[in-house]
Write a protein that holds these residues in place. Structure first.
Motif, PDB file in Angstrom:
ATOM      1  N   ALA A   1      65.344 -90.455  -6.133  1.00  0.00           N
ATOM      2  CA  ALA A   1      65.900 -89.471  -5.209  1.00  0.00           C
ATOM      3  C   ALA A   1      67.419 -89.497  -5.305  1.00  0.00           C
ATOM      4  N   GLY A   2      68.006 -88.328  -5.251  1.00  0.00           N
ATOM      5  CA  GLY A   2      69.452 -88.248  -5.374  1.00  0.00           C
ATOM      6  C   GLY A   2      69.935 -87.966  -6.778  1.00  0.00           C
ATOM      7  N   THR A   3      69.014 -87.995  -7.760  1.00  0.00           N
ATOM      8  CA  THR A   3      69.414 -87.644  -9.113  1.00  0.00           C
ATOM      9  C   THR A   3      69.898 -86.187  -9.136  1.00  0.00           C
ATOM     10  N   PRO A   4      71.113 -85.919  -9.611  1.00  0.00           N
ATOM     11  CA  PRO A   4      71.627 -84.544  -9.605  1.00  0.00           C
ATOM     12  C   PRO A   4      70.770 -83.617 -10.456  1.00  0.00           C
ATOM     13  N   ASP A   5      70.723 -82.346 -10.081  1.00  0.00           N
ATOM     14  CA  ASP A   5      69.926 -81.362 -10.805  1.00  0.00           C
ATOM     15  C   ASP A   5      70.285 -81.312 -12.284  1.00  0.00           C
ATOM     16  N   ASP A   6      71.574 -81.443 -12.596  1.00  0.00           N
ATOM     17  CA  ASP A   6      71.992 -81.306 -13.992  1.00  0.00           C
ATOM     18  C   ASP A   6      71.606 -82.505 -14.853  1.00  0.00           C
ATOM     19  N   GLN A   7      71.043 -83.552 -14.202  1.00  0.00           N
ATOM     20  CA  GLN A   7      70.563 -84.706 -14.955  1.00  0.00           C
ATOM     21  C   GLN A   7      69.037 -84.735 -15.056  1.00  0.00           C
ATOM     22  N   LEU A   8      68.402 -83.675 -14.575  1.00  0.00           N
ATOM     23  CA  LEU A   8      66.951 -83.569 -14.642  1.00  0.00           C
ATOM     24  C   LEU A   8      66.535 -82.699 -15.818  1.00  0.00           C
ATOM     25  N   PRO A   9      65.365 -82.962 -16.408  1.00  0.00           N
ATOM     26  CA  PRO A   9      64.872 -82.075 -17.463  1.00  0.00           C
ATOM     27  C   PRO A   9      64.465 -80.731 -16.869  1.00  0.00           C
ATOM     28  N   GLU A  10      64.248 -79.772 -17.724  1.00  0.00           N
ATOM     29  CA  GLU A  10      63.842 -78.450 -17.261  1.00  0.00           C
ATOM     30  C   GLU A  10      62.424 -78.500 -16.711  1.00  0.00           C
ATOM     31  N   GLY A  11      62.198 -77.809 -15.602  1.00  0.00           N
ATOM     32  CA  GLY A  11      60.869 -77.756 -15.016  1.00  0.00           C
ATOM     33  C   GLY A  11      60.916 -77.537 -13.530  1.00  0.00           C
ATOM     34  N   LEU A  12      59.737 -77.505 -12.906  1.00  0.00           N
ATOM     35  CA  LEU A  12      59.620 -77.346 -11.461  1.00  0.00           C
ATOM     36  C   LEU A  12      59.903 -78.682 -10.788  1.00  0.00           C
ATOM     37  N   VAL A  13      60.827 -78.709  -9.842  1.00  0.00           N
ATOM     38  CA  VAL A  13      61.211 -79.946  -9.162  1.00  0.00           C
ATOM     39  C   VAL A  13      60.498 -80.035  -7.822  1.00  0.00           C
ATOM     40  N   ILE A  14      59.857 -81.172  -7.565  1.00  0.00           N
ATOM     41  CA  ILE A  14      59.211 -81.456  -6.282  1.00  0.00           C
ATOM     42  C   ILE A  14      59.902 -82.674  -5.691  1.00  0.00           C
ATOM     43  N   ASP A  15      60.579 -82.468  -4.563  1.00  0.00           N
ATOM     44  CA  ASP A  15      61.330 -83.560  -3.939  1.00  0.00           C
ATOM     45  C   ASP A  15      60.465 -84.319  -2.951  1.00  0.00           C
ATOM     46  N   LYS A  16      60.349 -85.619  -3.187  1.00  0.00           N
ATOM     47  CA  LYS A  16      59.694 -86.523  -2.256  1.00  0.00           C
ATOM     48  C   LYS A  16      60.763 -87.430  -1.650  1.00  0.00           C
ATOM     49  N   THR A  17      60.373 -88.403  -0.847  1.00  0.00           N
ATOM     50  CA  THR A  17      61.356 -89.253  -0.188  1.00  0.00           C
ATOM     51  C   THR A  17      62.096 -90.144  -1.173  1.00  0.00           C
TER      52      THR A  17
END
Length: 404
Positions: free
Chosen positions: A380-396
């Motif tokens: 949690a807290g990983t910035p969007d620009d450091q995530l791979p492409e795809g649908l993001v589901i945020d959990k705790t």
């Protein structure tokens, strides 16, 4: 007079393994040998021998006052599937969360051998006491049994090469990351968008990467409350289940089912033994409005709500409108296989559009029925620009990223 000789536990155990192999549920030789060796009946002494070795039966060992299962011996076919996902090697240190009867821990101890170490934890002291007794009595007393909150793991024998959950989880708490070695494997029945899948994650330096996804169902873990639910009809016969990150308001949906029903049929058909759970998996990986709908017999019999599987089917929600996955039987000529068509029903202001989105998902699934999405988990807290492409589901504790 019945002169039939009851089958011995050894014979029943061999027959269970043979059935699992014939069904395609058991292919790993080492897991096969473990399941042929460990006496499952000694971990469920209250169950008849035939039930103890039924390849498709879970044995409930503890219930809440309202009858809800709190602990059980999982279905042997699921046990085999998850052990194969875990890929245990001799000498591994393993942490199991959800002690259950102790049977799974005994299988793990068999697989990791005398040079390995198995730790199993559970929050319920009755469960751990029973598991410890059974493990000691069957010769697997070297398993470390601890009564503690599974969300905290157990640092006693960390870091672990393998971490496995035998309870359903909604989140992946930080202690699990901290206690799993880089390159290690986590197998977890993870819940998102109303469905549960057993995911085999490999621990990379800064994220988890799923290498296998299988359908399953488990008693939920205590203390993870990220899934919400609420009824959407005056009689309380239809319930929606959604995740904490989804803007679903059951009050707003209160009148949706009274709106005229829109139909969207896909032209995609299935036979009586064809699986179509991949539709839900695809929806959950591509459409942020995906959730679960459940209708009781009153709702189904009255025609108020008729999902494909009444107790658990995927749905889409948007504001005051919803649509849900449906199936209808098609006429068949004598001697031909009975086929059913997949589609959806929609209700509300944009119900027709939502039904169309489900129909389109069914058609896309039909082109690649066995394909699986990519799934990675990031802190949690990983910035969007450091995530791979795809649908993001945020959990705790994590951000899941799913891609098709």
């Amino acid at each position: 007079m019945d002169t039939t000789t009851p089958a011995s536990p050894d014979a029943l155990r061999r027959a269970m393994a043979d059935r699992l192999i014939a069904a395609g549920s058991l292919s790993d030789v080492r897991v096969e040998q473990a399941m042929r060796t460990v006496p499952r009946h000694d971990f469920v002494p209250a169950a008849p021998l035939e039930e103890a070795y039924d390849a498709d039966l879970a044995v409930i060992t503890k219930r809440a006052e309202d009858g809800t299962p709190l602990s059980c011996a999982s279905v042997p076919s699921v046990v085999a599937m998850m052990l194969q996902q875990l890929d245990v090697r001799t000498g591994h240190h393993i942490l199991e969360i959800g002690a259950g009867t102790g049977y799974n821990a005994a299988l793990l101890a068999y697989l990791t051998g005398e040079d390995g170490q198995v730790t199993t934890v559970d929050i319920d002291p009755d469960v751990t006491a029973q598991a410890a007794r059974a493990l000691e009595a069957t010769g697997y007393g070297r398993v470390h049994v601890a009564t503690r909150d599974g969300a905290l793991g157990d640092t006693t024998h960390a870091p672990y090469d393998r971490l496995v959950l035998t309870v359903g989880a909604w989140d992946l708490p930080q202690p699990w990351w901290d206690q799993l070695a880089v390159g290690g494997r986590l197998v977890v029945p993870l819940r998102w968008r109303g469905q549960t899948r057993s995911l085999a994650f490999v621990r990379e330096k800064d994220h988890l990467r799923a290498v296998d996804i299988e359908l399953c169902g488990f008693v939920p873990m205590v203390g993870q409350d990220g899934e919400h639910h609420g009824t959407i009809d005056p009689g309380g016969h239809v319930t929606l289940y959604w995740d904490a990150d989804q803007p679903v308001d059951p009050t707003t949906l209160g009148g949706a089912l009274t709106h005229p029903k829109s139909e969207a049929w896909s032209g995609v058909t299935v036979g009586p033994y064809d699986s179509f759970d991949g539709v839900w998996l695809r929806m959950a990986a591509t459409d942020p409005g995906t959730c679960r709908i459940a209708a009781d017999s009153t709702a189904v019999d009255s025609g108020l709500c008729t999902p494909a599987i009444p107790v658990r089917s995927p749905a889409l929600v948007e504001g005051d409108s919803l649509a849900y996955f449906a199936v209808r039987r098609l006429p068949s000529a004598d001697g031909t296989e009975r086929r059913s068509e997949l589609g959806s029903y929609g209700h509300g202001r944009v119900g027709q559009q939502l039904a169309g989105r489900i129909r389109d998902q069914i058609r896309a699934w039909d082109h690649r029925r066995t394909s699986q999405p990519t799934v990675t988990a990031h802190p949690a807290g990983t910035p969007d620009d450091q995530l791979p492409e795809g649908l993001v589901i945020d959990k705790t504790a994590v951000r899941l990223v799913l891609g098709i």
